[in-house]
Design a protein around this motif. Structure first.
Motif, PDB file in Angstrom:
ATOM      1  N   VAL A  42       0.860  -1.178   0.000  1.00 53.70           N
ATOM      2  CA  VAL A  42       0.000   0.000   0.000  1.00 53.70           C
ATOM      3  C   VAL A  42       0.905   1.239   0.000  1.00 53.70           C
ATOM      4  O   VAL A  42       1.907   1.264   0.724  1.00 53.70           O
ATOM      5  CB  VAL A  42      -0.955  -0.017   1.223  1.00 53.70           C
ATOM      6  CG1 VAL A  42      -0.207   0.033   2.542  1.00 53.70           C
ATOM      7  CG2 VAL A  42      -1.975   1.113   1.151  1.00 53.70           C
ATOM      8  N   PRO A  43       0.611   2.240  -0.848  1.00 51.98           N
ATOM      9  CA  PRO A  43       1.431   3.447  -0.822  1.00 51.98           C
ATOM     10  C   PRO A  43       1.155   4.272   0.434  1.00 51.98           C
ATOM     11  O   PRO A  43       0.007   4.364   0.874  1.00 51.98           O
ATOM     12  CB  PRO A  43       1.005   4.208  -2.090  1.00 51.98           C
ATOM     13  CG  PRO A  43      -0.342   3.677  -2.440  1.00 51.98           C
ATOM     14  CD  PRO A  43      -0.423   2.280  -1.894  1.00 51.98           C
ATOM     15  N   ALA A  44       2.223   4.842   0.982  1.00 56.79           N
ATOM     16  CA  ALA A  44       2.110   5.666   2.193  1.00 56.79           C
ATOM     17  C   ALA A  44       2.732   7.032   1.917  1.00 56.79           C
ATOM     18  O   ALA A  44       3.935   7.136   1.662  1.00 56.79           O
ATOM     19  CB  ALA A  44       2.811   4.984   3.365  1.00 56.79           C
ATOM     20  N   ILE A  45       1.890   8.055   1.962  1.00 55.84           N
ATOM     21  CA  ILE A  45       2.362   9.434   1.831  1.00 55.84           C
ATOM     22  C   ILE A  45       2.907   9.869   3.186  1.00 55.84           C
ATOM     23  O   ILE A  45       2.224   9.729   4.200  1.00 55.84           O
ATOM     24  CB  ILE A  45       1.204  10.363   1.426  1.00 55.84           C
ATOM     25  CG1 ILE A  45       0.570   9.915   0.109  1.00 55.84           C
ATOM     26  CG2 ILE A  45       1.672  11.819   1.351  1.00 55.84           C
ATOM     27  CD1 ILE A  45      -0.792  10.560  -0.171  1.00 55.84           C
ATOM     28  N   ILE A  46       4.122  10.377   3.194  1.00 59.07           N
ATOM     29  CA  ILE A  46       4.734  10.809   4.448  1.00 59.07           C
ATOM     30  C   ILE A  46       4.771  12.327   4.481  1.00 59.07           C
ATOM     31  O   ILE A  46       5.376  12.977   3.611  1.00 59.07           O
ATOM     32  CB  ILE A  46       6.159  10.241   4.601  1.00 59.07           C
ATOM     33  CG1 ILE A  46       6.163   8.721   4.376  1.00 59.07           C
ATOM     34  CG2 ILE A  46       6.721  10.616   5.970  1.00 59.07           C
ATOM     35  CD1 ILE A  46       5.310   7.930   5.343  1.00 59.07           C
ATOM     36  N   GLN A  47       4.115  12.895   5.502  1.00 54.81           N
ATOM     37  CA  GLN A  47       4.008  14.348   5.634  1.00 54.81           C
ATOM     38  C   GLN A  47       4.629  14.786   6.964  1.00 54.81           C
ATOM     39  O   GLN A  47       4.394  14.157   7.999  1.00 54.81           O
ATOM     40  CB  GLN A  47       2.529  14.757   5.581  1.00 54.81           C
ATOM     41  CG  GLN A  47       2.300  16.279   5.599  1.00 54.81           C
ATOM     42  CD  GLN A  47       0.824  16.648   5.430  1.00 54.81           C
ATOM     43  OE1 GLN A  47      -0.060  15.875   5.779  1.00 54.81           O
ATOM     44  NE2 GLN A  47       0.566  17.835   4.885  1.00 54.81           N
ATOM     45  N   ASP A  48       5.406  15.850   6.913  1.00 52.54           N
ATOM     46  CA  ASP A  48       6.028  16.393   8.122  1.00 52.54           C
ATOM     47  C   ASP A  48       4.939  17.006   8.992  1.00 52.54           C
ATOM     48  O   ASP A  48       4.232  17.923   8.560  1.00 52.54           O
ATOM     49  CB  ASP A  48       7.073  17.447   7.714  1.00 52.54           C
ATOM     50  CG  ASP A  48       7.918  17.915   8.891  1.00 52.54           C
ATOM     51  OD1 ASP A  48       7.355  18.161   9.981  1.00 52.54           O
ATOM     52  OD2 ASP A  48       9.143  18.055   8.728  1.00 52.54           O
ATOM     53  N   ASP A  49       4.802  16.508  10.203  1.00 49.67           N
ATOM     54  CA  ASP A  49       3.727  16.960  11.095  1.00 49.67           C
ATOM     55  C   ASP A  49       3.958  18.391  11.590  1.00 49.67           C
ATOM     56  O   ASP A  49       3.027  19.039  12.051  1.00 49.67           O
ATOM     57  CB  ASP A  49       3.635  16.006  12.300  1.00 49.67           C
ATOM     58  CG  ASP A  49       2.366  16.218  13.113  1.00 49.67           C
ATOM     59  OD1 ASP A  49       1.278  16.282  12.511  1.00 49.67           O
ATOM     60  OD2 ASP A  49       2.460  16.324  14.344  1.00 49.67           O
ATOM     61  N   THR A  50       5.182  18.862  11.484  1.00 48.35           N
ATOM     62  CA  THR A  50       5.501  20.212  11.956  1.00 48.35           C
ATOM     63  C   THR A  50       5.344  21.245  10.847  1.00 48.35           C
ATOM     64  O   THR A  50       4.725  22.285  11.041  1.00 48.35           O
ATOM     65  CB  THR A  50       6.945  20.260  12.495  1.00 48.35           C
ATOM     66  OG1 THR A  50       7.103  19.253  13.489  1.00 48.35           O
ATOM     67  CG2 THR A  50       7.266  21.623  13.092  1.00 48.35           C
ATOM     68  N   THR A  51       5.901  20.941   9.664  1.00 45.04           N
ATOM     69  CA  THR A  51       5.905  21.919   8.569  1.00 45.04           C
ATOM     70  C   THR A  51       4.792  21.700   7.561  1.00 45.04           C
ATOM     71  O   THR A  51       4.543  22.561   6.711  1.00 45.04           O
ATOM     72  CB  THR A  51       7.236  21.853   7.801  1.00 45.04           C
ATOM     73  OG1 THR A  51       7.303  20.590   7.107  1.00 45.04           O
ATOM     74  CG2 THR A  51       8.424  21.968   8.732  1.00 45.04           C
ATOM     75  N   ASN A  52       4.151  20.534   7.613  1.00 48.99           N
ATOM     76  CA  ASN A  52       3.123  20.125   6.636  1.00 48.99           C
ATOM     77  C   ASN A  52       3.688  19.821   5.248  1.00 48.99           C
ATOM     78  O   ASN A  52       2.924  19.591   4.306  1.00 48.99           O
ATOM     79  CB  ASN A  52       2.001  21.162   6.513  1.00 48.99           C
ATOM     80  CG  ASN A  52       1.062  21.128   7.699  1.00 48.99           C
ATOM     81  OD1 ASN A  52       0.666  20.060   8.134  1.00 48.99           O
ATOM     82  ND2 ASN A  52       0.731  22.299   8.227  1.00 48.99           N
ATOM     83  N   ALA A  53       5.003  19.844   5.100  1.00 51.28           N
ATOM     84  CA  ALA A  53       5.589  19.485   3.806  1.00 51.28           C
ATOM     85  C   ALA A  53       5.389  18.000   3.538  1.00 51.28           C
ATOM     86  O   ALA A  53       5.508  17.167   4.445  1.00 51.28           O
ATOM     87  CB  ALA A  53       7.083  19.808   3.804  1.00 51.28           C
ATOM     88  N   VAL A  54       5.105  17.673   2.281  1.00 51.55           N
ATOM     89  CA  VAL A  54       5.088  16.267   1.878  1.00 51.55           C
ATOM     90  C   VAL A  54       6.533  15.851   1.628  1.00 51.55           C
ATOM     91  O   VAL A  54       7.244  16.474   0.827  1.00 51.55           O
ATOM     92  CB  VAL A  54       4.225  16.041   0.631  1.00 51.55           C
ATOM     93  CG1 VAL A  54       4.342  14.604   0.150  1.00 51.55           C
ATOM     94  CG2 VAL A  54       2.767  16.380   0.924  1.00 51.55           C
ATOM     95  N   LEU A  55       6.975  14.810   2.313  1.00 54.11           N
ATOM     96  CA  LEU A  55       8.386  14.431   2.289  1.00 54.11           C
ATOM     97  C   LEU A  55       8.696  13.351   1.265  1.00 54.11           C
ATOM     98  O   LEU A  55       9.731  13.402   0.600  1.00 54.11           O
ATOM     99  CB  LEU A  55       8.814  13.928   3.673  1.00 54.11           C
ATOM    100  CG  LEU A  55       8.706  14.952   4.808  1.00 54.11           C
ATOM    101  CD1 LEU A  55       8.997  14.289   6.155  1.00 54.11           C
ATOM    102  CD2 LEU A  55       9.678  16.108   4.571  1.00 54.11           C
TER     103      LEU A  55
END
Lengths: 130, 130
Positions: free
Chosen positions: A38-51
């Motif tokens: 399953v694909p997992a989008i990883i997002q920085d919880d502090t900056t909201n940037a998609v990593l």
């Protein structure tokens, strides 16, 4: 369910029995593809940037939930890839959501170190198209 | 390259000749999978919320770049799916990035209407795992 604080030291690969029992039910919500991923989008919880976007098997998603750190399945190397084991740039899980079809994850993390990308960039999405 | 303002009226399906000529070079940066698709993470350019994950073919990525609106390939219906044509909730493209492996897109959009999800939710990721 709350995520363990990955900064508090080594975690068991199996978690507590109550966590282990809970995962089959949780994983039943997720639709894995024909490769079992399953694909997992990883997002920085502090900056909201998609990593980055990574892929998880049922096993590495369970490990992610148990350990409070992202663990992926490397499609290129065909092996378990615990983010940060080599680089030190681990990702501590803050929340895990899944989408309306149950076939994509959104994982918000605390990104440790300089960033998520193996190139040294903070985000893997450092190039603009056009 | 700048994106057209999708609010300024209908756009040509082919774009200007200079845009059309530019796309093969741009698309050469992208690795499509065995089904000819690339996953596209859609992020709200205003709120930074991750809205959805869709899949684009070379054709629908070209349409996205030309029209300044997201156009996907629907894997379930096996057809082109121009977001918002039915719901009105179109997504106007603000930027397109691609990742270090060239096999994932990050598209920041202005989300029109109530949201991105066919369920009526703002984001498709409205359910928490655990």
């Amino acid at each position: 369910m709350s995520f363990r604080d990955a900064s508090s030291g080594p975690t068991s690969p199996l978690g507590t029995s109550s966590e282990a029992l809970a995962f089959p039910k949780l994983l039943g919500e997720i639709s894995f593809d024909l490769d079992g991923l399953v694909p997992a989008i990883i997002q920085d919880d502090t900056t909201n940037a998609v990593l980055m976007l990574g892929y998880m098997s049922a096993e590495t998603l369970s490990m992610t939930l148990e350990q409070g750190r992202t663990v992926f399945w490397s499609r290129s190397r065909q092996e378990i890839w615990r983010k940060g084991d080599t680089s030190g740039n681990e990702q501590r899980v803050r929340s895990v959501h899944y989408d309306c079809d149950g076939d994509t994850l959104l994982i918000r993390v605390e990104q440790v170190g300089d960033g998520a990308c193996h190139t040294g960039e903070y985000s893997c999405f450092y190039r603009k198209l056009g």
